[in-house]
Scaffold this active site. Structure first.
Site, mmCIF file in Angstrom:
data_model
loop_
_atom_site.group_PDB
_atom_site.id
_atom_site.type_symbol
_atom_site.label_atom_id
_atom_site.label_comp_id
_atom_site.label_asym_id
_atom_site.label_seq_id
_atom_site.Cartn_x
_atom_site.Cartn_y
_atom_site.Cartn_z
ATOM 1 N N TRP A 23 0.856 -1.179 0.000
ATOM 2 C CA TRP A 23 0.000 0.000 0.000
ATOM 3 C C TRP A 23 0.892 1.229 0.000
ATOM 4 O O TRP A 23 1.857 1.302 0.788
ATOM 5 C CB TRP A 23 -0.912 0.048 1.223
ATOM 6 C CG TRP A 23 -1.679 1.337 1.288
ATOM 7 C CD1 TRP A 23 -2.821 1.663 0.611
ATOM 8 C CD2 TRP A 23 -1.326 2.507 2.043
ATOM 9 N NE1 TRP A 23 -3.201 2.956 0.896
ATOM 10 C CE2 TRP A 23 -2.298 3.497 1.768
ATOM 11 C CE3 TRP A 23 -0.272 2.822 2.915
ATOM 12 C CZ2 TRP A 23 -2.262 4.770 2.350
ATOM 13 C CZ3 TRP A 23 -0.234 4.088 3.479
ATOM 14 C CH2 TRP A 23 -1.217 5.041 3.199
ATOM 15 N N GLU A 61 -2.982 -3.097 -2.557
ATOM 16 C CA GLU A 61 -4.102 -2.548 -1.790
ATOM 17 C C GLU A 61 -4.464 -1.144 -2.263
ATOM 18 O O GLU A 61 -3.606 -0.265 -2.350
ATOM 19 C CB GLU A 61 -3.742 -2.509 -0.302
ATOM 20 C CG GLU A 61 -4.805 -1.896 0.578
ATOM 21 C CD GLU A 61 -4.393 -1.853 2.032
ATOM 22 O OE1 GLU A 61 -5.195 -1.346 2.856
ATOM 23 O OE2 GLU A 61 -3.279 -2.313 2.363
ATOM 24 N N LYS A 64 -7.047 2.477 -2.164
ATOM 25 C CA LYS A 64 -7.654 3.382 -1.197
ATOM 26 C C LYS A 64 -8.431 4.441 -1.948
ATOM 27 O O LYS A 64 -8.036 4.851 -3.043
ATOM 28 C CB LYS A 64 -6.587 4.030 -0.308
ATOM 29 C CG LYS A 64 -7.152 4.756 0.905
ATOM 30 C CD LYS A 64 -6.058 5.102 1.893
ATOM 31 C CE LYS A 64 -6.636 5.707 3.161
ATOM 32 N NZ LYS A 64 -5.605 5.937 4.187
ATOM 33 N N ASP A 102 -9.661 -3.302 1.784
ATOM 34 C CA ASP A 102 -9.698 -2.773 3.146
ATOM 35 C C ASP A 102 -11.081 -2.168 3.387
ATOM 36 O O ASP A 102 -11.541 -1.337 2.616
ATOM 37 C CB ASP A 102 -8.608 -1.717 3.322
ATOM 38 C CG ASP A 102 -8.483 -1.226 4.756
ATOM 39 O OD1 ASP A 102 -9.494 -0.771 5.322
ATOM 40 O OD2 ASP A 102 -7.364 -1.265 5.299
ATOM 41 N N HIS A 137 -11.383 1.619 3.133
ATOM 42 C CA HIS A 137 -10.809 2.300 1.979
ATOM 43 C C HIS A 137 -11.804 2.577 0.860
ATOM 44 O O HIS A 137 -11.407 2.794 -0.280
ATOM 45 C CB HIS A 137 -9.625 1.492 1.437
ATOM 46 C CG HIS A 137 -8.407 1.602 2.290
ATOM 47 N ND1 HIS A 137 -7.168 1.169 1.874
ATOM 48 C CD2 HIS A 137 -8.229 2.105 3.535
ATOM 49 C CE1 HIS A 137 -6.287 1.393 2.831
ATOM 50 N NE2 HIS A 137 -6.909 1.944 3.847
ATOM 51 N N HIS A 159 -8.476 -6.545 4.731
ATOM 52 C CA HIS A 159 -8.089 -5.776 5.906
ATOM 53 C C HIS A 159 -9.382 -5.363 6.594
ATOM 54 O O HIS A 159 -10.138 -4.537 6.097
ATOM 55 C CB HIS A 159 -7.254 -4.558 5.514
ATOM 56 C CG HIS A 159 -5.800 -4.863 5.402
ATOM 57 N ND1 HIS A 159 -4.838 -3.882 5.260
ATOM 58 C CD2 HIS A 159 -5.130 -6.038 5.440
ATOM 59 C CE1 HIS A 159 -3.642 -4.447 5.195
ATOM 60 N NE2 HIS A 159 -3.799 -5.744 5.298
ATOM 61 N N ASP A 200 -11.624 6.877 6.693
ATOM 62 C CA ASP A 200 -10.783 5.720 7.010
ATOM 63 C C ASP A 200 -10.123 5.917 8.366
ATOM 64 O O ASP A 200 -8.927 6.145 8.472
ATOM 65 C CB ASP A 200 -9.730 5.544 5.908
ATOM 66 C CG ASP A 200 -8.812 4.359 6.168
ATOM 67 O OD1 ASP A 200 -9.267 3.402 6.816
ATOM 68 O OD2 ASP A 200 -7.650 4.399 5.743
ATOM 69 N N ASP A 214 -10.185 3.747 11.000
ATOM 70 C CA ASP A 214 -9.616 2.518 11.565
ATOM 71 C C ASP A 214 -10.000 2.282 13.016
ATOM 72 O O ASP A 214 -9.148 2.095 13.875
ATOM 73 C CB ASP A 214 -8.091 2.524 11.416
ATOM 74 C CG ASP A 214 -7.647 2.389 9.975
ATOM 75 O OD1 ASP A 214 -8.024 1.394 9.344
ATOM 76 O OD2 ASP A 214 -6.934 3.274 9.476
ATOM 77 N N ASP A 222 -6.891 -4.419 10.521
ATOM 78 C CA ASP A 222 -6.187 -3.159 10.313
ATOM 79 C C ASP A 222 -6.942 -2.037 11.022
ATOM 80 O O ASP A 222 -7.826 -1.410 10.453
ATOM 81 C CB ASP A 222 -6.047 -2.852 8.816
ATOM 82 C CG ASP A 222 -5.222 -1.605 8.558
ATOM 83 O OD1 ASP A 222 -4.701 -1.020 9.527
ATOM 84 O OD2 ASP A 222 -5.084 -1.209 7.389
#
Length: 414
Positions: free
Chosen positions: A181, A222, A224, A255, A258, A282, A290, A292, A322
Site C-alpha cells: 500500500w 491494496e 484506497k 480494506d 478504503h 483488511h 478511514d 480505523d 487493520d
C-alpha cells in the site's frame, strides 16, 4: 460440553446445521493480527521518521509498547485470550536490530527475532513494506514520484520486503502475504493522472520482476479511496489495482475502510473473486472516513463473513485486521477485534446455507426473509462460549477482568 451448548446444538440441528462442523471449520481459519495496534503505528527504526500517508493514531492511553520485546509480550498476552491459531502481520519499520539501516537496505536478519518468536509461538507471519513515515515520502508520493531517484529508493525497499517475506514464509512453512500500500496522491486536482499511474505501474513491475515461490510468498496490492493530503486523487485507486491484480496475477487487498461509506466490501467479494485468484481482507471499521476503529460485531462485519462462507471464498482469502486506537487498551483492542471477526465467521458457518440458497433459487423471497429473521434468534453465543471453553480462554466478565488486569500491568510503562 455444557448444558447450554447441548441445547444450542439441538436448536441448530432443527435447522439442519451441525455445530461441531461449524466449530471445526472456525478452528481452521487463521486471522492475521496487525502489529501496529500495539504501539500506535510508531515502528522501531533507530532514526526519527515523519508521519505522512494520512496515518494517525489518536489518544494517549497508557501502556504503549516501546520496544520489540514489549510488543511481543503484549502480543503473547493477546493471543492467549483468543481461541485458535493465528498469524502476525508485521510492517517493515518494526525491525528488531541495533543497526539503523535505511528502508532500501533492510535485510532478513533485521527481522529474524520475529521469526524465532513466531516459531516458538506456532504463528504464521505476514509482511508489509512501509511506504510512509519517511523523509522520502513527505510529498505523499513514493512509487509514483516524478523523481526517478526517489522511485528507485522505494522500488528497492519493495524488492527487499518481498525477499524478506519469502524467507519468512520458507522458515515458517506457510506463505507470507506481502501487501503493498502506498500513500501516493494529490491534495488538489491534478492535470496528469495518467503520468502518475504509469509511473506507479512501472515501479510495481520493477518490484515484481523477480519471481518468488508462491509456497513462500503471496504478493498483494491494496487500494484506497482517499486519505489526508490526497483528497483529490489517489494514484492507487480500486480500479487501478483491480486491473493490475487481474493482469499481473497478484492478490487483491480490500480494506473495509478504503471505500466510500455507502459501499459494501461484502458485495465486492464475489464480484472480484471471479477475476482474481487470491483475496486479502483488511478488516477495519471506518467512521465517516478511514479512521480505523476497532472492529465491532456489526452488520458490515456479519455481511462480509457471510459472503466469505456462502460464496465459498475462505480457501482463497487471507483475513487480516487493520485498526489502531490509542484511546483504549491496545491489547484489549486486539483481543476484541479478532474475537469479533471469529464470531462473525461462526455465525455465518452456523446458518443453513443450502436451505437459504434453495429458497432464493426458487424465488421464494418470503421464505428467505422469514428464515433469515428467525435465525437471528438462535443461541449463537452458546456455541461461541463452547469454542472458547475448549480453547481455555475466558468469556464475559472473566474476560473483562483478565484484560483489565493486564492493562494495569502495562500502564506502569509510562
Amino acid at each position: 460440553m455444557s448444558q447450554s451448548y447441548d441445547l444450542a446444538r439441538a436448536a441448530f440441528a432443527d435447522w439442519g446445521v451441525e455445530t461441531e462442523t461449524a466449530l471445526a471449520a472456525l478452528a481452521s481459519i487463521p486471522i492475521s493480527v496487525h502489529c501496529w495496534q500495539g504501539d500506535d503505528v510508531g515502528g522501531f527504526e533507530k532514526k526519527s521518521g515523519t508521519s505522512g500517508g494520512g496515518i494517525q493514531a489518536t489518544g494517549n492511553h497508557p501502556g504503549r509498547a516501546r520496544t520489540p520485546d514489549e510488543l511481543r509480550a503484549d502480543l503473547d498476552f493477546a493471543f492467549s485470550q483468543i481461541p485458535g491459531k493465528h498469524r502476525l502481520n508485521l510492517h517493515a519499520f518494526y525491525l528488531d536490530t541495533d543497526e539503523a539501516p535505511d528502508r532500501d537496505a533492510i535485510e532478513y536478519r533485521h527481522f529474524a527475532p520475529w521469526v524465532d518468536w513466531a516459531k516458538e509461538s506456532g504463528l504464521g507471519l505476514d509482511f508489509n513494506p512501509t511506504f510512509f513515515a519517511h523523509a522520502k515520502a513527505d510529498d505523499n508520493l513514493t512509487l509514483s514520484h516524478p523523481d526517478q531517484g526517489i522511485r528507485d529508493f522505494w522500488i528497492e525497499h519493495g524488492r527487499r520486503c518481498r525477499e524478506i517475506a519469502a524467507r519468512m514464509g520458507a522458515e515458517l512453512g506457510s506463505p507470507a502475504v506481502n501487501n503493498i500500500w502506498v500513500p501516493d496522491g494529490s491534495k488538489d486536482i491534478p492535470v496528469d493522472r495518467m503520468a502518475a499511474r504509469r509511473r506507479l505501474e512501472g515501479s510495481l513491475d520493477a518490484m515484481f520482476a523477480t519471481p518468488l515461490p508462491k509456497t513462500q510468498l503471496i504478493d498483494a496490492v491494496e487500494s484506497k479511496l482517499f486519505g489526508i493530503g490526497v483528497e483529490a486523487m489517489t494514484v492507487g485507486s480500486h480500479e487501478f489495482y483491480l486491473g493490475y491484480a487481474i493482469r499481473k496475477g497478484t492478490a487483491l487487498c480490500l480494506d473495509m475502510g478504503h471505500f466510500h461509506p455507502t459501499e459494501s466490501v461484502a458485495d465486492k467479494l464475489s464480484a472480484v473473486a471471479l477475476s482474481v485468484d487470491h483475496l486479502l481482507l483488511h478488516v477495519s471499521r471506518p467512521m465517516r472516513w478511514d479512521s480505523d476503529h476497532v472492529v465491532l460485531l456489526n452488520d458490515d462485519l456479519l455481511a462480509m463473513a457471510q459472503e466469505l462462507v456462502f460464496a465459498d471464498l475462505l480457501a482463497k482469502t487471507s483475513i487480516g485486521l487493520d485498526f489502531f486506537d490509542a484511546t483504549i487498551s491496545r491489547t484489549a483492542a486486539w483481543v476484541m477485534g479478532v474475537r469479533n471477526m471469529q464470531k462473525a465467521l461462526l455465525r455465518a458457518l452456523l446458518l443453513p446455507q443450502a436451505r437459504l440458497k434453495d429458497a432464493e433459487a426458487r424465488l421464494d423471497f418470503t421464505a428467505r426473509l422469514v428464515a433469515t429473521e428467525e435465525l437471528k434468534d438462535l443461541p449463537f453465543a452458546a456455541v461461541w462460549n463452547e469454542f472458547c471453553a475448549r480453547a481455555d480462554v475466558p468469556v464475559g466478565q472473566p474476560l473483562l477482568t483478565t484484560l483489565e488486569g493486564y492493562q494495569t500491568k502495562v500502564s506502569a510503562r509510562r
